[in-house]
Design a protein around this motif. Structure first.
Motif, PDB file in Angstrom:
ATOM      1  N   ASN A 156       0.843  -1.185   0.000  1.00  7.75           N
ATOM      2  CA  ASN A 156       0.000   0.000   0.000  1.00  7.75           C
ATOM      3  C   ASN A 156       0.885   1.243   0.000  1.00  7.75           C
ATOM      4  N   MET A 157       0.649   2.150  -0.915  1.00  2.48           N
ATOM      5  CA  MET A 157       1.503   3.336  -1.018  1.00  2.48           C
ATOM      6  C   MET A 157       1.441   4.223   0.215  1.00  2.48           C
ATOM      7  N   LEU A 158       0.434   4.058   1.052  1.00  2.88           N
ATOM      8  CA  LEU A 158       0.323   4.856   2.274  1.00  2.88           C
ATOM      9  C   LEU A 158       1.122   4.280   3.430  1.00  2.88           C
ATOM     10  N   ASP A 159       1.571   3.043   3.291  1.00  2.00           N
ATOM     11  CA  ASP A 159       2.252   2.354   4.395  1.00  2.00           C
ATOM     12  C   ASP A 159       3.159   1.295   3.795  1.00  2.00           C
ATOM     13  N   THR A 160       4.279   1.738   3.208  1.00  2.00           N
ATOM     14  CA  THR A 160       5.099   0.836   2.402  1.00  2.00           C
ATOM     15  C   THR A 160       5.998  -0.068   3.221  1.00  2.00           C
ATOM     16  N   GLY A 161       6.416   0.377   4.393  1.00  2.41           N
ATOM     17  CA  GLY A 161       7.387  -0.377   5.168  1.00  2.41           C
ATOM     18  C   GLY A 161       8.817  -0.202   4.691  1.00  2.41           C
ATOM     19  N   PHE A 162       9.039   0.630   3.675  1.00  6.09           N
ATOM     20  CA  PHE A 162      10.387   0.875   3.190  1.00  6.09           C
ATOM     21  C   PHE A 162      11.148   1.778   4.167  1.00  6.09           C
ATOM     22  N   GLU A 163      12.463   1.808   3.984  1.00  8.77           N
ATOM     23  CA  GLU A 163      13.359   2.547   4.876  1.00  8.77           C
ATOM     24  C   GLU A 163      13.163   4.064   4.755  1.00  8.77           C
ATOM     25  N   SER A 164      13.082   4.737   5.874  1.00  9.22           N
ATOM     26  CA  SER A 164      12.941   6.200   5.892  1.00  9.22           C
ATOM     27  C   SER A 164      14.176   6.864   5.300  1.00  9.22           C
ATOM     28  N   GLU A 180      -6.017   9.370   0.445  1.00  7.01           N
ATOM     29  CA  GLU A 180      -6.057  10.651   1.146  1.00  7.01           C
ATOM     30  C   GLU A 180      -4.702  11.331   1.005  1.00  7.01           C
ATOM     31  N   LEU A 181      -4.706  12.585   0.596  1.00  5.75           N
ATOM     32  CA  LEU A 181      -3.449  13.262   0.298  1.00  5.75           C
ATOM     33  C   LEU A 181      -2.575  13.469   1.531  1.00  5.75           C
ATOM     34  N   GLU A 182      -3.164  13.751   2.671  1.00  7.13           N
ATOM     35  CA  GLU A 182      -2.362  13.934   3.885  1.00  7.13           C
ATOM     36  C   GLU A 182      -1.568  12.667   4.203  1.00  7.13           C
ATOM     37  N   LEU A 183      -2.210  11.529   4.118  1.00 11.84           N
ATOM     38  CA  LEU A 183      -1.527  10.265   4.392  1.00 11.84           C
ATOM     39  C   LEU A 183      -0.489   9.958   3.315  1.00 11.84           C
ATOM     40  N   LEU A 184      -0.823  10.253   2.075  1.00 16.54           N
ATOM     41  CA  LEU A 184       0.100   9.994   0.972  1.00 16.54           C
ATOM     42  C   LEU A 184       1.366  10.828   1.087  1.00 16.54           C
ATOM     43  N   ALA A 236      -1.800  19.944   1.573  1.00 17.17           N
ATOM     44  CA  ALA A 236      -1.266  18.711   2.135  1.00 17.17           C
ATOM     45  C   ALA A 236       0.250  18.627   1.960  1.00 17.17           C
ATOM     46  N   MET A 237       0.773  19.144   0.853  1.00 21.80           N
ATOM     47  CA  MET A 237       2.219  19.177   0.676  1.00 21.80           C
ATOM     48  C   MET A 237       2.879  20.056   1.745  1.00 21.80           C
ATOM     49  N   ALA A 238       2.322  21.242   1.958  1.00 22.44           N
ATOM     50  CA  ALA A 238       2.891  22.156   2.950  1.00 22.44           C
ATOM     51  C   ALA A 238       2.893  21.539   4.342  1.00 22.44           C
ATOM     52  N   ASN A 239       1.884  20.754   4.643  1.00 23.34           N
ATOM     53  CA  ASN A 239       1.796  20.111   5.947  1.00 23.34           C
ATOM     54  C   ASN A 239       2.802  18.983   6.122  1.00 23.34           C
ATOM     55  N   ASN A 240       3.425  18.562   5.010  1.00 23.82           N
ATOM     56  CA  ASN A 240       4.324  17.407   5.058  1.00 23.82           C
ATOM     57  C   ASN A 240       5.695  17.703   4.456  1.00 23.82           C
ATOM     58  N   ARG A 241       6.144  18.941   4.579  1.00 28.32           N
ATOM     59  CA  ARG A 241       7.503  19.348   4.240  1.00 28.32           C
ATOM     60  C   ARG A 241       7.841  19.140   2.765  1.00 28.32           C
ATOM     61  N   LEU A 242       6.836  19.271   1.911  1.00 26.11           N
ATOM     62  CA  LEU A 242       7.047  19.213   0.473  1.00 26.11           C
ATOM     63  C   LEU A 242       6.734  20.589  -0.103  1.00 26.11           C
ATOM     64  N   VAL A 243       7.751  21.246  -0.650  1.00 25.91           N
ATOM     65  CA  VAL A 243       7.623  22.630  -1.110  1.00 25.91           C
ATOM     66  C   VAL A 243       7.623  22.662  -2.640  1.00 25.91           C
ATOM     67  N   PRO A 244       6.514  23.065  -3.263  1.00 24.89           N
ATOM     68  CA  PRO A 244       6.474  23.122  -4.726  1.00 24.89           C
ATOM     69  C   PRO A 244       7.530  24.067  -5.296  1.00 24.89           C
ATOM     70  N   VAL A 245       8.241  23.596  -6.317  1.00 24.39           N
ATOM     71  CA  VAL A 245       9.236  24.417  -7.009  1.00 24.39           C
ATOM     72  C   VAL A 245       8.860  24.634  -8.473  1.00 24.39           C
ATOM     73  N   HIS A 246       7.871  23.868  -8.943  1.00 22.77           N
ATOM     74  CA  HIS A 246       7.416  24.025 -10.326  1.00 22.77           C
ATOM     75  C   HIS A 246       6.001  23.475 -10.440  1.00 22.77           C
ATOM     76  N   VAL A 247       5.113  24.273 -11.021  1.00 22.94           N
ATOM     77  CA  VAL A 247       3.737  23.848 -11.260  1.00 22.94           C
ATOM     78  C   VAL A 247       3.407  24.196 -12.703  1.00 22.94           C
ATOM     79  N   GLU A 248       2.853  23.229 -13.417  1.00 26.16           N
ATOM     80  CA  GLU A 248       2.548  23.442 -14.831  1.00 26.16           C
ATOM     81  C   GLU A 248       1.174  22.868 -15.152  1.00 26.16           C
TER      82      GLU A 248
END
Length: 294
Positions: A156-164, A180-184, A236-248
């Motif tokens: 599941n892409m929301l809970d992959t178990g992969f290494e941080s 849900e975008l917040e979880l994603l 949701a990106m802003a809440n999770n430390r993802l800062v947009p640098v390009h939007v098209e």
């Protein structure tokens, strides 16, 4: 900085964390899916993309008088447009090295991870909630002799178990509307190293239009998905430390694909006019968003 690959398993035997009854229904849908518009295009070069295309179409394919050749040329042109979309997304992941790892969230039958590997030589982990898709994609990777670097997992892409922090880049290509975008974005933020790159190409409904239009509701029903408003991505990106640098805005760029697909009698699914109406009335947009993990 690069991250050395770690030992990984193909994960067809790994239980998928149950998030909701809805996600179980999505898995059932994709386990049963045999849509020609996904399969026939991928057969051309064993790149199965499961998304739409962008760019100017070669309309001369419609002038072909031989019925069999016309079908072949239309199929080939639609595949060229969808591959162009995959290349645009991959082009925003870099710079990457062969030692880097990338994460393909909602990988479908695996075309996007192969494109990234071909471009950068990197390691790729694709995740799909469909066991059937994961098995198919791993077979395609073996067929291309890249199974040592490109692997697909039934998770599941929301809970992959992969290494941080293990990934230099990650993406969703038309798969965000199933979660849900917040979880994603929390999971992408966890998986990406600091300064790692996240990219998505997605359909979203246009907040300035108002509420979701009738056409957006029909698309949701057709694909058993839940299209998000444009604003929710950035919140949701802003809440999770993802800062947009390009939007098209790729809306105009994808319309030729849909106009051509509408003419492909062997591939139409009945949703083509709905997409075109939604794009043209402004209620639905096709966006590329590129963000850095801070």
């Amino acid at each position: 900085m690069t991250t050395a690959p770690v030992a990984r398993k193909t994960t067809s035997s790994t239980p998928v964390p149950t998030q909701s009854t809805y996600q179980n229904r999505v898995a059932e849908y994709w386990n049963a899916e045999e849509n020609p518009v996904n399969l026939e295009l991928g057969k051309i070069d064993d790149l199965y993309h499961h998304h739409y295309g962008i760019g100017d179409a070669d309309w001369s394919v419609l002038d072909e008088t031989d019925p069999d050749l016309r079908t072949e040329r239309i199929t080939g042109e639609l595949h060229r447009l969808e591959h162009a979309q995959a290349e645009v997304l991959a082009g925003h992941l870099g710079p990457l090295t062969p030692a880097d790892r990338v994460f393909d969230a909602g990988c479908g039958r695996g075309g996007g991870s192969i494109v990234a590997n071909l471009r950068y030589g990197c390691h790729a982990d694709g995740v799909t909630i469909s066991a059937k898709q994961a098995d198919f994609a791993n077979e395609m990777a073996r067929k291309r002799a890249v199974g040592d670097k490109v692997r697909y997992h039934h998770r599941n892409m929301l809970d992959t178990g992969f290494e941080s922090g293990a990934y230099a880049a990650s993406w969703n290509n038309e798969s965000t509307m199933y979660v849900e975008l917040e979880l994603l974005f929390a999971e992408h933020s966890r998986l990406l190293r600091r300064s790692g790159r996240y990219v998505t190409i997605t359909g979203c409904y246009n907040d300035s239009y108002g509420r979701a239009s009738r056409e957006v509701s029909l698309i949701n029903a057709h694909y058993i998905c839940d299209i998000h408003p444009r604003s929710e991505y950035f919140r949701a990106m802003a809440n999770n430390r993802l800062v947009p640098v390009h939007v098209e805005d790729l809306t105009e760029a994808t319309i030729p694909y849909w106009e051509l697909r509408k003419q492909a009698d062997h591939l139409v699914t009945g949703i083509e006019d709905t997409f075109l109406t939604a794009y043209k009335n402004g209620s639905f947009q096709y966006l590329l968003i590129v963000a850095d993990r801070i």
